[in-house]
Design a protein around this motif. Structure first.
Motif, PDB file in Angstrom:
ATOM      1  N   MET A  91     -32.810-121.456  42.830  1.00 20.93           N
ATOM      2  CA  MET A  91     -31.394-121.802  42.879  1.00 20.93           C
ATOM      3  C   MET A  91     -31.274-123.199  43.482  1.00 20.93           C
ATOM      4  SD  MET A  91     -28.271-119.607  44.538  1.00 20.93           S
ATOM      5  CE  MET A  91     -28.646-118.214  43.507  1.00 20.93           C
ATOM      6  N   ALA A  92     -31.027-124.168  42.633  1.00 18.71           N
ATOM      7  CA  ALA A  92     -31.046-125.551  43.084  1.00 18.71           C
ATOM      8  C   ALA A  92     -29.728-125.936  43.728  1.00 18.71           C
ATOM      9  CB  ALA A  92     -31.335-126.470  41.904  1.00 18.71           C
TER      10      ALA A  92
ATOM     11  N   GLU B  74     -30.859-118.531  35.605  1.00 19.91           N
ATOM     12  CA  GLU B  74     -30.414-117.839  36.817  1.00 19.91           C
ATOM     13  C   GLU B  74     -29.079-117.155  36.593  1.00 19.91           C
ATOM     14  OE1 GLU B  74     -32.037-120.231  40.643  1.00 19.91           O
ATOM     15  OE2 GLU B  74     -30.753-121.399  39.275  1.00 19.91           O
ATOM     16  N   PHE B  75     -28.199-117.839  35.877  1.00  9.93           N
ATOM     17  CA  PHE B  75     -26.887-117.252  35.593  1.00  9.93           C
ATOM     18  C   PHE B  75     -27.029-115.994  34.743  1.00  9.93           C
ATOM     19  CE2 PHE B  75     -22.893-117.014  33.141  1.00  9.93           C
ATOM     20  CZ  PHE B  75     -21.979-116.952  34.188  1.00  9.93           C
TER      21      PHE B  75
ATOM     22  N   GLU C 242     -27.275-110.022  33.996  1.00 12.33           N
ATOM     23  CA  GLU C 242     -28.111-108.915  33.538  1.00 12.33           C
ATOM     24  C   GLU C 242     -28.242-107.846  34.608  1.00 12.33           C
ATOM     25  OE1 GLU C 242     -30.567-106.934  30.716  1.00 12.33           O
ATOM     26  OE2 GLU C 242     -29.222-108.661  30.529  1.00 12.33           O
ATOM     27  N   ASN C 243     -28.325-108.266  35.856  1.00 15.20           N
ATOM     28  CA  ASN C 243     -28.500-107.322  36.954  1.00 15.20           C
ATOM     29  C   ASN C 243     -27.216-106.581  37.315  1.00 15.20           C
ATOM     30  OD1 ASN C 243     -31.211-107.874  37.237  1.00 15.20           O
ATOM     31  ND2 ASN C 243     -30.896-109.468  38.781  1.00 15.20           N
ATOM     32  N   LYS C 244     -26.131-106.931  36.656  1.00 15.10           N
ATOM     33  CA  LYS C 244     -24.867-106.247  36.923  1.00 15.10           C
ATOM     34  C   LYS C 244     -24.951-104.769  36.544  1.00 15.10           C
ATOM     35  CE  LYS C 244     -21.449-106.805  34.079  1.00 15.10           C
ATOM     36  NZ  LYS C 244     -21.152-105.384  33.700  1.00 15.10           N
ATOM     37  N   ASP C 245     -25.687-104.496  35.472  1.00 15.77           N
ATOM     38  CA  ASP C 245     -25.820-103.122  34.989  1.00 15.77           C
ATOM     39  C   ASP C 245     -27.058-102.464  35.577  1.00 15.77           C
ATOM     40  OD1 ASP C 245     -23.567-103.340  33.396  1.00 15.77           O
ATOM     41  OD2 ASP C 245     -24.713-104.168  31.716  1.00 15.77           O
TER      42      ASP C 245
ATOM     43  N   PHE D  76     -21.526-125.500  47.418  1.00 10.98           N
ATOM     44  CA  PHE D  76     -21.656-124.508  46.355  1.00 10.98           C
ATOM     45  C   PHE D  76     -23.001-124.638  45.645  1.00 10.98           C
ATOM     46  CE2 PHE D  76     -17.076-125.322  46.778  1.00 10.98           C
ATOM     47  CZ  PHE D  76     -16.635-124.030  47.060  1.00 10.98           C
ATOM     48  N   ALA D  77     -23.494-123.490  45.185  1.00  7.41           N
ATOM     49  CA  ALA D  77     -24.780-123.472  44.484  1.00  7.41           C
ATOM     50  C   ALA D  77     -24.633-124.030  43.080  1.00  7.41           C
ATOM     51  CB  ALA D  77     -25.311-122.049  44.424  1.00  7.41           C
ATOM     52  N   SER D  78     -25.736-124.479  42.533  1.00  9.99           N
ATOM     53  CA  SER D  78     -25.786-124.942  41.151  1.00  9.99           C
ATOM     54  C   SER D  78     -26.812-124.103  40.414  1.00  9.99           C
ATOM     55  CB  SER D  78     -26.188-126.421  41.093  1.00  9.99           C
ATOM     56  OG  SER D  78     -25.226-127.229  41.743  1.00  9.99           O
ATOM     57  N   LEU D  79     -26.328-123.260  39.488  1.00  8.82           N
ATOM     58  CA  LEU D  79     -27.208-122.334  38.769  1.00  8.82           C
ATOM     59  C   LEU D  79     -27.577-122.892  37.406  1.00  8.82           C
ATOM     60  CD1 LEU D  79     -25.379-118.926  39.428  1.00  8.82           C
ATOM     61  CD2 LEU D  79     -27.201-119.961  40.763  1.00  8.82           C
ATOM     62  N   ASP D  80     -28.844-122.758  37.054  1.00  6.61           N
ATOM     63  CA  ASP D  80     -29.200-123.083  35.680  1.00  6.61           C
ATOM     64  C   ASP D  80     -28.905-121.864  34.812  1.00  6.61           C
ATOM     65  OD1 ASP D  80     -31.336-121.250  35.937  1.00  6.61           O
ATOM     66  OD2 ASP D  80     -32.686-122.825  36.656  1.00  6.61           O
ATOM     67  N   ASN D  81     -29.045-122.012  33.507  1.00  4.91           N
ATOM     68  CA  ASN D  81     -28.667-120.935  32.584  1.00  4.91           C
ATOM     69  C   ASN D  81     -29.486-119.670  32.806  1.00  4.91           C
ATOM     70  OD1 ASN D  81     -26.720-122.520  31.378  1.00  4.91           O
ATOM     71  ND2 ASN D  81     -28.107-123.294  29.782  1.00  4.91           N
TER      72      ASN D  81
END
Length: 480
Positions: free
Chosen positions: A1-2, A16-17, A22-25, A9-14
């Motif tokens: 997480m760069a 990581e996003f 995906e981990n929501k479920d 605020f964090a800057s997420l690459d695609n």
């Protein structure tokens, strides 16, 4: 997480996003979605239809789904159960809500009303074929619960047995869901607190992420259920304290692999978490070891907790605070069921109505205990059902003595009996309440009625005093 050192605020690459989404479920939900999509693709292939259904417009997808719901079959050509078809439909819907360009919802959107009508028609047909039955988790019979405590598998002096007891009571009182998160539990997940009345209790101190509680939810929120101390020799709080004191200090897991026997000193458990499958199949293993009437699963303890609280008259909103259900209607699959003992009572009442003599039971189920509102005519025959369960030693004699006449005689209960049945009870009581250490049974009062009036019921009471244990049995003479 760069992120830069000064950035807020964090800057997420695609990647990581996507991982976070995906981990929501839950894993099981993702697996069910994958299976549903695979089945639908196989159907499309067999019917020579476009395999990339995510690119279809709503009218085309509606037509295909309408036929799919009716024509869906297992690999062997048999029909799916209603619950399975519902799961497939839900899985396809989850997939389309994420992968379709319009993020469509095939269940709620009006454009799919024709497909949903076809789904309803398919479920009606499945019901006609007997494919709509829902297999609810069994409620553990009270006789089986008692057998667990009597069998020795909850022995407080053996590491595996002590762990069995603590596991069982946490699952029952905290109303945990099946096998979820058991291996992830840590020592600090549970704490001992003291209530304002001075009673200690065990409660969960850390929230969990579960299959149903992926976002904000009451399920497994800290302090849902509590285990209060009883003061009994088998007190769950005392067992919990002993178990925690014997855990290996080098392992954070709450359930650690037990040593076969208790060492003379040091921890009873190894520096290794108990296996996921061992925990997941714990109730099944205990059922076999204790010789229970059936093989129960972990989730049966959750069903048992809710059923007991419902039977005892607690409000659904209160039960939801323990179970973690956000909606009271979700309790319907657990509540309102008739216990095995009660079913036996109803059958016996019908047997007597057709002139049948009810056979003597080896052990009248404890769950057959009638409530205060139970009709006396529905109670089991005293002559056929009385099974005294008196202790055999002086030390145990000081506790409550139970006579299974369809109720616990340690509580003030009543049952309709004939004069002949009174003699049977008297004989059974004399055989069970034998003098201990030379102490004679003190029959303080006794009365009989010889009235033949059909409208008069005379009460006959026989209190017994034995080694500080008082047993009172109330007879009601109902002349034929």
């Amino acid at each position: 997480m760069a992120a830069s050192s000064s950035a807020r605020f964090a800057s997420l690459d695609n990647d990581e996003f996507d991982r976070i989404l995906e981990n929501k479920d839950a894993d099981n939900t993702k697996k069910a979605t994958k299976i549903a999509v695979s089945i639908f693709r196989e159907y499309l292939k067999e019917k020579s239809l476009p395999g990339e259904f995510e690119k279809l417009d709503k009218p085309s997808l509606t037509i295909i789904l309408s036929k799919f719901y009716v024509e869906a079959r297992r690999v062997d050509g048999t029909h799916y159960k209603k619950t399975t078809l519902n799961s497939i439909r839900a899985g396809i819907n989850r997939h389309l809500k994420r992968e379709h360009s319009e993020r469509i919802d095939i269940i709620k959107e009006t454009e799919f009303s024709k497909a949903n009508e076809a789904y309803k028609a398919a479920t009606v047909e499945l019901k006609k074929m007997g494919k709509a039955n829902v297999q609810h988790h069994d409620i553990i019979d009270e006789n089986d619960i008692q057998k667990l405590y009597d069998s020795g598998i909850f022995n407080l002096d053996a590491p595996p047995a002590l762990q069995n007891k603590v596991w069982f009571e946490l699952m029952l009182f905290i109303c945990r869901r099946g096998r979820e998160n058991l291996r992830e539990l840590k020592k600090d997940h549970f704490v001992i607190e003291t209530s304002s009345s001075g009673r200690q209790y065990v409660t969960q101190a850390v929230d969990e992420l579960t299959k149903k509680a992926r976002e904000d939810s009451n399920e497994f929120r800290a302090d849902n259920g509590r285990i209060y101390e009883s003061g009994d020799k088998n007190c769950p709080v005392a067992s919990f304290k002993k178990y925690v004191a014997k855990l290996n200090p080098n392992c954070d897991s709450f359930f650690q692999t037990p040593k076969p026997t208790a060492p003379s000193s040091g921890p009873w458990y190894n520096n290794c978490p108990l296996g996921k499958n061992t925990l997941g199949n714990a109730m099944s293993r205990l059922s076999k070891k204790a010789g229970l009437s059936k093989i129960y699963t972990n989730h049966c303890l959750r069903a048992t907790c809710i059923s007991i609280l419902d039977t005892e008259g607690f409000e659904n909103r209160d039960i939801c605070q323990v179970s973690g259900h956000s909606n009271e209607s979700s309790l319907s699959s657990y509540t309102g069921r008739v216990s095995e003992g009660r079913k036996q009572q109803m059958s016996d009442a019908l047997l007597r109505a057709i002139g049948q003599k009810v056979p003597l039971s080896k052990s009248t189920p404890a769950s057959a205990t009638p409530s205060a509102s139970t009709s006396k005519s529905a109670m089991p025959s005293v002559e056929s059902q009385i099974v005294p369960r008196a202790p055999e030693t002086e030390s145990v004699m000081k506790e409550d003595i139970n006579f299974d006449i369809g109720f616990s005689a340690s509580q003030l209960s009543e049952v309709s009996v004939t004069s002949e049945e009174v003699e049977v009870i008297d004989e059974r009581v004399r055989n069970v309440l034998q003098p201990v250490n030379g102490n004679n049974v003190n029959r303080s009062t006794r009365s009989r009625s010889t009235t033949t009036s059909s409208t008069t019921r005379q009460t006959m009471m026989s209190p017994f005093v034995l080694n500080n244990c008082t047993v009172t049995i109330n007879y009601y003479n109902s002349p034929h």
